[in-house]
Enzyme design. Structure first.
Site, PDB file in Angstrom:
ATOM      1  N   GLN A   1       0.906 -12.016   9.909  1.00  0.00           N
ATOM      2  CA  GLN A   1       1.381 -10.753   9.338  1.00  0.00           C
ATOM      3  C   GLN A   1       0.510  -9.551   9.713  1.00  0.00           C
ATOM      4  O   GLN A   1       1.000  -8.424   9.823  1.00  0.00           O
ATOM      5  CB  GLN A   1       1.434 -10.907   7.805  1.00  0.00           C
ATOM      6  CG  GLN A   1       2.021  -9.754   7.043  1.00  0.00           C
ATOM      7  CD  GLN A   1       1.360  -9.585   5.690  1.00  0.00           C
ATOM      8  OE1 GLN A   1       0.178  -9.308   5.609  1.00  0.00           O
ATOM      9  NE2 GLN A   1       2.135  -9.752   4.629  1.00  0.00           N
TER      10      GLN A   1
ATOM     11  N   HIS B   1      -0.361  -3.247  11.025  1.00  0.00           N
ATOM     12  CA  HIS B   1       0.743  -4.048  11.571  1.00  0.00           C
ATOM     13  C   HIS B   1       1.073  -3.725  13.025  1.00  0.00           C
ATOM     14  O   HIS B   1       2.233  -3.527  13.386  1.00  0.00           O
ATOM     15  CB  HIS B   1       1.990  -3.919  10.682  1.00  0.00           C
ATOM     16  CG  HIS B   1       1.792  -4.459   9.307  1.00  0.00           C
ATOM     17  ND1 HIS B   1       1.645  -5.805   9.063  1.00  0.00           N
ATOM     18  CD2 HIS B   1       1.660  -3.826   8.116  1.00  0.00           C
ATOM     19  CE1 HIS B   1       1.442  -5.975   7.762  1.00  0.00           C
ATOM     20  NE2 HIS B   1       1.438  -4.800   7.174  1.00  0.00           N
TER      21      HIS B   1
ATOM     22  N   ARG C   1      -9.374  -8.304   3.297  1.00  0.00           N
ATOM     23  CA  ARG C   1      -8.310  -7.868   4.205  1.00  0.00           C
ATOM     24  C   ARG C   1      -8.326  -6.359   4.365  1.00  0.00           C
ATOM     25  O   ARG C   1      -8.228  -5.821   5.477  1.00  0.00           O
ATOM     26  CB  ARG C   1      -6.963  -8.343   3.655  1.00  0.00           C
ATOM     27  CG  ARG C   1      -5.735  -7.942   4.464  1.00  0.00           C
ATOM     28  CD  ARG C   1      -4.490  -8.483   3.755  1.00  0.00           C
ATOM     29  NE  ARG C   1      -3.237  -8.269   4.474  1.00  0.00           N
ATOM     30  CZ  ARG C   1      -2.415  -7.238   4.279  1.00  0.00           C
ATOM     31  NH1 ARG C   1      -2.735  -6.296   3.383  1.00  0.00           N
ATOM     32  NH2 ARG C   1      -1.282  -7.136   4.955  1.00  0.00           N
TER      33      ARG C   1
ATOM     34  N   GLN D   1       0.823  -1.196   0.000  1.00  0.00           N
ATOM     35  CA  GLN D   1       0.000   0.000   0.000  1.00  0.00           C
ATOM     36  C   GLN D   1       0.861   1.252   0.000  1.00  0.00           C
ATOM     37  O   GLN D   1       1.944   1.271   0.559  1.00  0.00           O
ATOM     38  CB  GLN D   1      -0.916  -0.012   1.229  1.00  0.00           C
ATOM     39  CG  GLN D   1      -2.226   0.695   0.997  1.00  0.00           C
ATOM     40  CD  GLN D   1      -3.319   0.206   1.939  1.00  0.00           C
ATOM     41  OE1 GLN D   1      -3.475  -0.989   2.141  1.00  0.00           O
ATOM     42  NE2 GLN D   1      -4.070   1.127   2.500  1.00  0.00           N
TER      43      GLN D   1
ATOM     44  N   SER E   1       4.153  -6.366   2.896  1.00  0.00           N
ATOM     45  CA  SER E   1       2.790  -6.405   3.457  1.00  0.00           C
ATOM     46  C   SER E   1       1.825  -7.004   2.436  1.00  0.00           C
ATOM     47  O   SER E   1       1.917  -8.186   2.111  1.00  0.00           O
ATOM     48  CB  SER E   1       2.370  -5.001   3.906  1.00  0.00           C
ATOM     49  OG  SER E   1       1.151  -5.028   4.601  1.00  0.00           O
ATOM     50  N   LEU E   2       0.909  -6.207   1.898  1.00  0.00           N
ATOM     51  CA  LEU E   2       0.004  -6.654   0.845  1.00  0.00           C
ATOM     52  C   LEU E   2       0.764  -7.372  -0.272  1.00  0.00           C
ATOM     53  O   LEU E   2       0.288  -8.363  -0.843  1.00  0.00           O
ATOM     54  CB  LEU E   2      -0.740  -5.441   0.277  1.00  0.00           C
ATOM     55  CG  LEU E   2      -1.225  -5.530  -1.169  1.00  0.00           C
ATOM     56  CD1 LEU E   2      -2.433  -6.436  -1.251  1.00  0.00           C
ATOM     57  CD2 LEU E   2      -1.526  -4.159  -1.728  1.00  0.00           C
TER      58      LEU E   2
END
Length: 318
Positions: free
Chosen positions: A249, A200, A116, A11, A91-92
């Site tokens: 995660q 996170h 998500r 992102q 991440s993503l």
């Protein structure tokens, strides 16, 4: 022959018009957008090609949009016989990497990240969470600052991006306190980020609980090439390991610095950022300037990078 790794962005890499030239130039990329549209039940391709910045910034849109563009770029590389030795995603981007590695199919992945994004957005009421970037202090220094700033609230490292860039996340008041302490402790910069949720960190537990059943229900195949996970910065090759890493995660920090170092120590000397933007290339320069990095986000960068990757493969390590 050099060892090559693909990096998939997360992102904040999105921008209006992304992916359009890929779809117009490469049939295999166009097919990715068509498959994603069908899987989601609306036109994510139109949102990428013609949507506005505000629409793309909505987390539940951002995540499937970036994943689709990243996979579209990957398919163009794959069609020309260029394959990585290792993959990782920020991440993503870990979902994009798993599609590339053959662990997740595209339709499943875009639906997972659409959910998500929504779960993450809804985990914390607007205004109660925040994130900030701390530049010029070590990860250990930032960890100590977070401990001082917490005062019974949540604030912790969310993205360990490079030797002197750490993004923190948590309750808004605690994050602001950490920014003030970091500024007084010699940080080059300590700035609040314009994000919609505190990613996170422990505040994402509700999102993790909602996402876990979706991940348990999804089919994960074993990987065609190893992936370095965000949570452990270690290589995995099995579908079950991939699923567990994605569950953990959501509330754990992205160990990007350790992930890149792990790849370099394993012999990787060239990287390709596959997907929109140049965020990961910038972080790579902060981590190790001796390795090469190419980018593939549109038709022009594809043409330039394919030629350079070919030369690098022939020449070997510098």
């Amino acid at each position: 022959m050099i060892k090559l790794a693909y990096l998939f962005p997360g992102q904040a890499s999105q921008y209006p018009g992304m992916g359009k030239s890929l779809a117009e130039t490469f049939p295999e990329s166009k097919a990715v957008f068509e498959e994603a549209d069908a899987a989601l039940g609306f036109s994510i391709s139109k949102m990428c090609f013609d949507g506005g910045e505000e629409e793309l910034k909505l987390t539940e849109n951002t995540q499937p949009a970036i994943l689709t563009v990243s996979v579209a770029a990957f398919r163009a590389l794959e069609k020309r016989g260029i394959a990585p030795d290792l993959v990782a995603g920020h991440s993503l981007g870990e979902y994009s990497a798993l599609v590339a590695a053959g662990s997740l199919d595209l339709a499943t992945a875009v639906r997972l990240v659409r959910g998500r994004g929504r779960y993450m957005q809804e985990a914390v009421p607007p205004g109660e969470g925040a994130m900030a970037a701390i530049l010029g202090l070590s990860p250990s220094d930032v960890g100590e600052i977070c401990r001082k700033a917490a005062a019974g609230e949540v604030v912790s490292a969310a993205n360990l991006n490079s030797p002197d860039q750490v993004v923190i996340s948590g309750n808004a008041a605690a994050v602001k306190r950490a920014v003030e302490i970091a500024s007084q402790s010699g940080a080059k910069r300590a700035v609040m980020l314009p994000v919609s949720a505190p990613f996170h960190c422990a505040l994402m537990a509700p999102a993790q609980h909602r996402l876990e059943p979706d991940l348990r229900a999804a089919k994960f195949a074993d990987l065609r090439f190893p992936l370095i996970t965000n949570v452990d910065a270690e290589a995995i090759t099995s579908g079950s390991e991939a699923r567990e890493a994605l569950i953990r995660q959501v509330t754990q920090p992205v160990r990007w610095l350790d992930s890149i170092r792990e790849m370099i120590e394993s012999g990787v000397s060239a990287f390709v950022e596959v997907g929109p933007g140049k965020v990961l290339a910038g972080l790579l320069r902060q981590i190790d300037r001796s390795v090469r990095c190419f980018g593939v986000e549109d038709a022009a960068s594809f043409a330039a990078s394919v030629e350079k990757i070919g030369h690098a493969r022939d020449e070997g390590p510098e």
